[in-house]
Design a protein around this motif. Structure first.
Motif, PDB file in Angstrom:
ATOM      1  N   ALA A  22       2.769   2.361   3.250  1.00 16.70           N
ATOM      2  CA  ALA A  22       3.811   1.408   3.625  1.00 16.70           C
ATOM      3  C   ALA A  22       4.980   1.476   2.645  1.00 16.70           C
ATOM      4  O   ALA A  22       6.148   1.317   3.028  1.00 16.70           O
ATOM      5  CB  ALA A  22       3.240  -0.004   3.678  1.00 16.70           C
ATOM      6  N   ARG A  59      -1.294  -4.944   0.047  1.00 16.33           N
ATOM      7  CA  ARG A  59      -2.317  -3.940  -0.217  1.00 16.33           C
ATOM      8  C   ARG A  59      -3.680  -4.584  -0.441  1.00 16.33           C
ATOM      9  O   ARG A  59      -3.780  -5.739  -0.873  1.00 16.33           O
ATOM     10  CB  ARG A  59      -1.946  -3.123  -1.450  1.00 16.33           C
ATOM     11  CG  ARG A  59      -1.789  -3.973  -2.684  1.00 16.33           C
ATOM     12  CD  ARG A  59      -1.356  -3.203  -3.902  1.00 16.33           C
ATOM     13  NE  ARG A  59      -2.489  -2.595  -4.584  1.00 16.33           N
ATOM     14  CZ  ARG A  59      -2.477  -2.227  -5.869  1.00 16.33           C
ATOM     15  NH1 ARG A  59      -1.374  -2.373  -6.589  1.00 16.33           N
ATOM     16  NH2 ARG A  59      -3.528  -1.696  -6.428  1.00 16.33           N
ATOM     17  N   ARG A  87      -1.999  -9.104   5.123  1.00 21.17           N
ATOM     18  CA  ARG A  87      -2.663  -7.815   5.364  1.00 21.17           C
ATOM     19  C   ARG A  87      -2.678  -7.446   6.839  1.00 21.17           C
ATOM     20  O   ARG A  87      -3.028  -6.318   7.183  1.00 21.17           O
ATOM     21  CB  ARG A  87      -4.098  -7.874   4.834  1.00 21.17           C
ATOM     22  CG  ARG A  87      -4.193  -7.862   3.314  1.00 21.17           C
ATOM     23  CD  ARG A  87      -5.625  -8.096   2.851  1.00 21.17           C
ATOM     24  NE  ARG A  87      -6.532  -7.119   3.430  1.00 21.17           N
ATOM     25  CZ  ARG A  87      -7.854  -7.281   3.458  1.00 21.17           C
ATOM     26  NH1 ARG A  87      -8.404  -8.382   2.962  1.00 21.17           N
ATOM     27  NH2 ARG A  87      -8.628  -6.351   3.993  1.00 21.17           N
ATOM     28  N   SER A 136      -5.254  -2.661   5.061  1.00 18.90           N
ATOM     29  CA  SER A 136      -4.178  -3.503   5.592  1.00 18.90           C
ATOM     30  C   SER A 136      -3.609  -2.811   6.825  1.00 18.90           C
ATOM     31  O   SER A 136      -3.698  -1.591   6.971  1.00 18.90           O
ATOM     32  CB  SER A 136      -3.088  -3.738   4.540  1.00 18.90           C
ATOM     33  OG  SER A 136      -2.691  -2.522   3.932  1.00 18.90           O
ATOM     34  N   TRP A 137      -3.002  -3.622   7.736  1.00 16.11           N
ATOM     35  CA  TRP A 137      -2.581  -3.130   9.037  1.00 16.11           C
ATOM     36  C   TRP A 137      -1.169  -3.627   9.351  1.00 16.11           C
ATOM     37  O   TRP A 137      -0.867  -4.814   9.204  1.00 16.11           O
ATOM     38  CB  TRP A 137      -3.537  -3.635  10.125  1.00 16.11           C
ATOM     39  CG  TRP A 137      -4.889  -3.001  10.096  1.00 16.11           C
ATOM     40  CD1 TRP A 137      -5.357  -2.010  10.910  1.00 16.11           C
ATOM     41  CD2 TRP A 137      -5.979  -3.306   9.207  1.00 16.11           C
ATOM     42  NE1 TRP A 137      -6.659  -1.683  10.590  1.00 16.11           N
ATOM     43  CE2 TRP A 137      -7.067  -2.463   9.548  1.00 16.11           C
ATOM     44  CE3 TRP A 137      -6.147  -4.218   8.158  1.00 16.11           C
ATOM     45  CZ2 TRP A 137      -8.281  -2.507   8.878  1.00 16.11           C
ATOM     46  CZ3 TRP A 137      -7.359  -4.250   7.483  1.00 16.11           C
ATOM     47  CH2 TRP A 137      -8.408  -3.404   7.854  1.00 16.11           C
ATOM     48  N   PRO A 165       0.842  -1.194   0.000  1.00 17.64           N
ATOM     49  CA  PRO A 165       0.000   0.000   0.000  1.00 17.64           C
ATOM     50  C   PRO A 165       0.881   1.249   0.000  1.00 17.64           C
ATOM     51  O   PRO A 165       2.045   1.201   0.418  1.00 17.64           O
ATOM     52  CB  PRO A 165      -0.810  -0.119   1.287  1.00 17.64           C
ATOM     53  CG  PRO A 165      -0.230  -1.225   2.064  1.00 17.64           C
ATOM     54  CD  PRO A 165       0.710  -1.987   1.206  1.00 17.64           C
ATOM     55  N   CYS A 178      -4.507   2.019   4.816  1.00 16.11           N
ATOM     56  CA  CYS A 178      -3.315   1.370   5.375  1.00 16.11           C
ATOM     57  C   CYS A 178      -3.055   1.984   6.742  1.00 16.11           C
ATOM     58  O   CYS A 178      -2.784   3.170   6.858  1.00 16.11           O
ATOM     59  CB  CYS A 178      -2.115   1.572   4.450  1.00 16.11           C
ATOM     60  SG  CYS A 178      -0.559   0.949   5.128  1.00 16.11           S
TER      61      CYS A 178
END
Length: 676
Positions: free
Chosen positions: A462, A622, A595, A627-628, A459, A494
């Motif tokens: 990131a 992504r 993710r 996403s984390w 993402p 994100c």
């Protein structure tokens, strides 16, 4: 035919024919029965990932209850099934065929259902009312091709006196007749309720994170999607047969390699895919399967860890004795290490004794594995007995030495192809600099690298964070940054968090961060099985997974073992399709993606260590649904960089231990996951 009701079915009906474990005929009959007869608000989960358990079906209604079903296609006339008393406390399911008795306990649906109910009640829905809440969970067994009366008779021996009185409602057993007549009340009595005082939507949220299909499982059913540049590299070969591909993290290097393998398999070519990272096998195999247009030809591809290939090729050439002789210098050290481990000393004392021995073991092993073994394998591969391949493809090539590549060349059929893909920015072993221009020429390469420019995995936020890290900390001549012109990546959610803490507090923060990820599951196509925790220390990682299991009931598939043999076994069993939370080292997760990611950085010393941190930061995948990534860092030298993250938090001296969710869990204040 009347139109079927709209309901949540996971995975979707149109995807069920592509499950890795195909539905049996009986499972399809039962699924159709429930879909036709249940109220649309009942959710249906097929072969859900339940923290290491895989029941056939789970049903859930946010205001009525939960049901878990085992379906058996057994023909009760094909062989005789009977209970056998093993001792005063244990009864097992046995079978008799052709006069021979044998245990069938591993497939016993009655004990399996009891285990599923207990796990759901104690671990996955901890907020159900104590004692009374158990009644919100139905555990059913269905035999679609047998008489229900015979199955109920078999069930009796596996019921306690208390269970026998209410088994018809809470442990229902049904067969062919109940399904054929559409008798929902017999198959699942609580399905006729309009509501229940025991169930509410918040409890459904607790369980849903374990039931929804993991993102990775969903991806496995999709065909590989390549852009024009990737397709060109996958569809063609160079005149010499040698090709080297360079690209940044997430640019599709493994995708191209897998797609090339798929094309070759379809042409009945034999393919050897080699990695240095053992855990990468499963990921690459899934990619190859997704890219293959022809089923049933996977036998044409071999996946190998480089040093296992060395051993195998030596054994093929009858050079096993010479291979064993190479390791003779380390035998006394191994014996001493095993002697110390056998004493079962306190962990701290064991580590003190083993540390100098392991340091010496690594010193001796390095030249053996880097030079001696590959040299012997190169000689063995030349022999007529050695297996030859039409194509040899090497992933994460920056982890390889030129000597290793040249050893593999001897297993290539004459004038056929070899492909090397690499990212020098992820040079976590310090080997990439060995690939000088002279070494490249000696390895058969001519001309420049083929290039992949754009990172499709990461993402936008990131991507920028990892680029900043590389520019700050990695050698300039080794950095290969992706093209940032990626359009809609900027609108994909994100969530990045950086938690700076003391080493003493880092274990607790990693547990908290992993549990916090469960707030995001059960929606947006995410399951708890998508959560991955990675760190750069085996002992630390083991403490985290042990605490997750002890205090929170979170089962993990992990690779944190000190014994090399056990570690290898764990790595061989590590794959994203596993139903449990994932936990491994930064090194072992290189090449993978997820993710939901928690990264612990305990130290960041030297270019190799910093490269491994960079590799970890680029593992995030992504998605339009979000996403984390949470980094828990106890390395003070990275604190200034961490402050550049919008989600930065320094709790080095500010958070009392008693406020930790995992400590609250230990005190019984919460049992499993944080409140939504």
């Amino acid at each position: 035919m009347s139109e079927l009701p709209e309901r949540l079915i996971e995975p979707p009906l149109e995807d069920l024919s592509r499950l890795r474990q195909e539905l049996t005929e009986g499972e399809r009959i039962v699924l159709d029965f429930f879909h036709r007869n249940l109220d649309p608000k009942w959710e249906i989960y097929v072969q859900p990932h339940l923290n290491g358990l895989r029941p056939d079906l789970v049903l859930m209604h946010p205001t009525i209850g939960i049901a878990v079903f085992e379906v058996k296609d057994w023909n009760l006339d094909a062989m005789e099934y009977f209970p056998k008393n093993i001792n005063s406390h244990r009864t097992e399911l046995w079978a008799r065929k052709d006069g021979r008795d044998f245990s069938h306990e591993r497939s016993n649906p009655f004990t399996a259902i009891a285990r599923y109910k207990e796990r759901i009640y104690n671990l996955y829905c901890p907020r159900l009312q104590q004692n009374a809440g158990f009644a919100a969970i139905t555990g059913g067994v269905i035999f679609p091709f047998a008489d229900g009366k015979r199955v109920r008779e078999l069930q009796k021996s596996f019921l306690s006196d208390g269970e026998a009185k209410s088994a018809g409602r809470y442990l229902p057993v049904s067969g062919r007749h109940e399904l054929m007549t559409g008798d929902l009340a017999a198959v699942f009595p609580d399905a006729t309720l309009s509501h229940s005082n025991l169930m509410r939507p918040a409890l459904a949220d607790d369980l849903r994170g374990w039931l929804v299909e993991p993102d990775f499982a969903n991806e496995q059913r999709k065909k590989l999607s390549l852009d024009a540049r990737q397709s060109d590299l996958a569809d063609t070969r160079t005149k010499s047969g040698f090709r080297r591909i360079k690209g940044p993290a997430g640019s599709g290097k493994s995708l191209v390699l897998a797609a090339r393998a798929s094309r070759l398999i379809a042409e009945n070519k034999s393919v050897l895919i080699v990695t240095f990272n053992i855990t990468l096998w499963h990921y690459l195999r899934d990619l190859v399967v997704r890219g293959s247009p022809v089923r049933g030809k996977m036998q044409n591809v071999v996946f190998a860890h480089f040093h296992d290939w060395c051993k195998d090729v030596c054994l093929e050439a009858d050079m096993g004795e010479a291979y064993d002789e190479l390791f003779k210098p380390i035998w006394p050290l191994n014996a001493e290490i095993e002697r110390i481990r056998a004493q079962k000393l306190p962990p701290q004392r064991e580590r003190e004794l083993l540390k100098p021995l392991q340091r010496e073991l690594n010193r001796l092993l390095t030249p053996i594995l880097n030079i001696d073994v590959p040299s012997l394998a190169a000689e063995a591969a030349k022999s007529a007995e050695g297996t030859k391949y039409d194509a040899i493809l090497v992933d994460e090539g920056q982890d390889f030495l030129p000597l290793w590549w040249n050893a593999l060349r001897n297993s290539r059929k004459s004038n056929d192809e070899m492909v090397l893909v690499a990212d020098t920015t992820q040079d976590i072993y310090g080997t990439a600099r060995s690939w000088t221009d002279e070494a490249m020429t000696g390895a058969g390469f001519t001309g420049d690298w083929s290039r992949l420019e754009v990172s499709y995995r990461l993402p936008f936020d990131a991507l920028k964070a990892s680029q900043d890290f590389a520019i700050r900390f990695l050698p300039e001549d080794m950095i290969d940054l992706p093209d940032t012109a990626q359009g809609n990546l900027e609108v994909e959610p994100c969530m990045l968090k950086w938690v700076q803490c003391s080493p003493e507090d880092s274990e607790r923060q990693c547990v908290d961060a992993t549990l916090a990820m469960m707030r995001e599951t059960g929606k947006a196509g995410l399951a708890n099985a998508d959560i991955t925790f990675i760190c750069n220390d085996i002992d630390f990682g083991r403490k985290v997974v042990d605490e997750l299991g002890t205090y929170s009931g979170v089962r993990t598939v992990h690779t944190f073992e000190r014994s090399k043999l056990e570690q290898t076994r764990k790595k061989m069993g590590f794959f994203m399709g596993d139903a449990r939370v994932k936990a491994t080292t930064l090194h072992s997760f290189k090449g993978w993606e997820t993710r939901l990611l928690v990264v612990h950085v305990g130290h960041a010393i030297g270019s190799d260590g910093l490269a491994s941190v960079y590799a970890a930061l680029t593992r995030l995948k992504r998605s339009p649904e979000g996403s984390w990534l949470t980094v828990v860092c106890s390395a003070p030298e990275l604190s200034e960089y961490g402050r550049t993250w919008s989600g930065y938090k320094d709790i080095t001296r500010t958070v009392p231990v008693e406020e930790s969710p995992c400590i609250k869990a230990a005190e019984g204040l919460i049992k499993f996951r944080p409140e939504h």
